[in-house]
Design a protein around this motif. Structure first.
Motif, short mmCIF file in Angstrom:
data_model
loop_
_atom_site.label_atom_id
_atom_site.label_comp_id
_atom_site.label_asym_id
_atom_site.label_seq_id
_atom_site.Cartn_x
_atom_site.Cartn_y
_atom_site.Cartn_z
N ASP A 149 0.91 -2.73 3.16
CA ASP A 149 1.44 -3.67 3.07
C ASP A 149 0.79 -5.02 2.71
N MET A 150 0.89 -6.27 3.54
CA MET A 150 0.13 -7.20 2.81
C MET A 150 -1.15 -7.39 3.48
N GLN A 151 -2.11 -7.35 2.43
CA GLN A 151 -3.67 -7.57 3.02
C GLN A 151 -4.27 -8.37 2.18
N ARG A 152 -5.35 -9.07 2.99
CA ARG A 152 -6.29 -10.26 2.44
C ARG A 152 -7.38 -9.59 1.31
N GLY A 153 -7.64 -10.20 0.59
CA GLY A 153 -8.84 -9.65 -0.48
C GLY A 153 -9.98 -9.51 0.26
N GLY A 154 -10.87 -8.62 0.00
CA GLY A 154 -12.12 -8.60 0.69
C GLY A 154 -12.00 -7.39 1.74
N THR A 155 -10.86 -7.07 2.21
CA THR A 155 -10.49 -6.24 3.23
C THR A 155 -11.03 -4.77 2.73
N MET A 156 -11.73 -4.10 3.84
CA MET A 156 -12.28 -2.89 3.61
C MET A 156 -11.54 -1.72 4.16
N ILE A 157 -11.21 -0.88 3.49
CA ILE A 157 -10.26 0.28 3.88
C ILE A 157 -11.18 1.52 3.86
N LYS B 130 -8.03 -8.35 -4.07
CA LYS B 130 -7.17 -9.58 -3.93
C LYS B 130 -6.07 -9.56 -3.03
N SER B 131 -5.83 -10.39 -2.54
CA SER B 131 -4.65 -10.57 -1.41
C SER B 131 -3.43 -10.09 -2.11
N GLY B 132 -2.65 -9.38 -1.44
CA GLY B 132 -1.28 -8.82 -1.84
C GLY B 132 -0.92 -7.84 -1.31
N HIS B 133 0.16 -7.01 -1.79
CA HIS B 133 0.75 -5.90 -1.08
C HIS B 133 0.09 -4.51 -1.86
N TRP B 134 -0.68 -3.80 -1.28
CA TRP B 134 -1.29 -2.73 -1.43
C TRP B 134 -0.83 -1.18 -0.91
N HIS B 135 -1.35 -0.15 -1.79
CA HIS B 135 -0.92 0.99 -1.53
C HIS B 135 -2.01 1.82 -1.63
N VAL B 136 -2.21 2.75 -0.76
CA VAL B 136 -3.23 3.95 -1.21
C VAL B 136 -2.57 5.42 -1.36
N VAL B 137 -3.11 6.02 -2.44
CA VAL B 137 -2.31 7.59 -2.65
C VAL B 137 -3.68 8.45 -2.80
N VAL B 138 -3.25 9.53 -2.00
CA VAL B 138 -4.28 10.64 -1.97
C VAL B 138 -3.53 11.73 -2.61
N ASP B 139 -3.97 12.24 -3.68
CA ASP B 139 -3.25 13.55 -4.50
C ASP B 139 -4.35 14.46 -4.70
N MET B 140 -3.73 15.67 -5.15
CA MET B 140 -4.64 16.65 -5.46
C MET B 140 -4.40 17.22 -6.98
N GLU B 141 -3.92 16.13 -7.95
CA GLU B 141 -3.91 16.49 -9.20
C GLU B 141 -5.25 17.14 -9.97
N GLY B 142 -5.35 18.08 -10.49
CA GLY B 142 -6.71 18.77 -10.95
C GLY B 142 -7.43 19.48 -9.94
N HIS B 143 -6.92 19.59 -8.88
CA HIS B 143 -7.74 20.26 -7.53
C HIS B 143 -6.91 21.07 -6.79
N ALA B 144 -7.73 22.29 -6.53
CA ALA B 144 -6.92 23.50 -5.82
C ALA B 144 -6.63 23.00 -4.38
#
Length: 104
Positions: free
Chosen positions: A13-21, A66-80
């Motif tokens: 969702d909306m996050q401030r720039g500089g936020t660490m995940i 930077k501030s805005g709406h962000w997404h994280v994707v975890v995928d296995m493309e190229g990995h078993a």
């Protein structure tokens, strides 16, 4: 056209720039931190930009640029196999007040 590989999606969702995940993984996987627009491109298997890449150790930390709406994707493309993942926002240390001195 959809992707031929499965992925785990986290809508930050909306996050401030500089936020660490922090992303914790059970195996080597690709981690992509993307803006909302780039996530739409990714979802439609189109050219997109992201922060991150192949995560060989866990946990990894990414900073939201930077501030805005962000997404994280975890995928296995190229990995078993499959990686279990979890994500959390890293609390930022409160800023120390700057001492204020008045003229004598």
């Amino acid at each position: 056209m959809a992707h031929s590989f499965s992925y785990t999606h986290y809508d930050l969702d909306m996050q401030r720039g500089g936020t660490m995940i922090e992303i914790t993984l059970s195996a080597v996987a690709n981690v992509r931190l993307m803006s909302h627009g780039n996530f739409d491109l990714f979802r439609n298997a189109r050219q997109h930009t992201f922060l991150g890449g192949v995560a060989k150790q866990s946990p990894i930390r990414l900073k939201i640029p930077k501030s805005g709406h962000w997404h994280v994707v975890v995928d296995m493309e190229g990995h078993a196999g499959k990686a279990e993942s979890s994500i959390r926002l890293v609390p930022q240390a409160p800023r120390k007040p700057v001492p204020h001195f008045s003229a004598a």
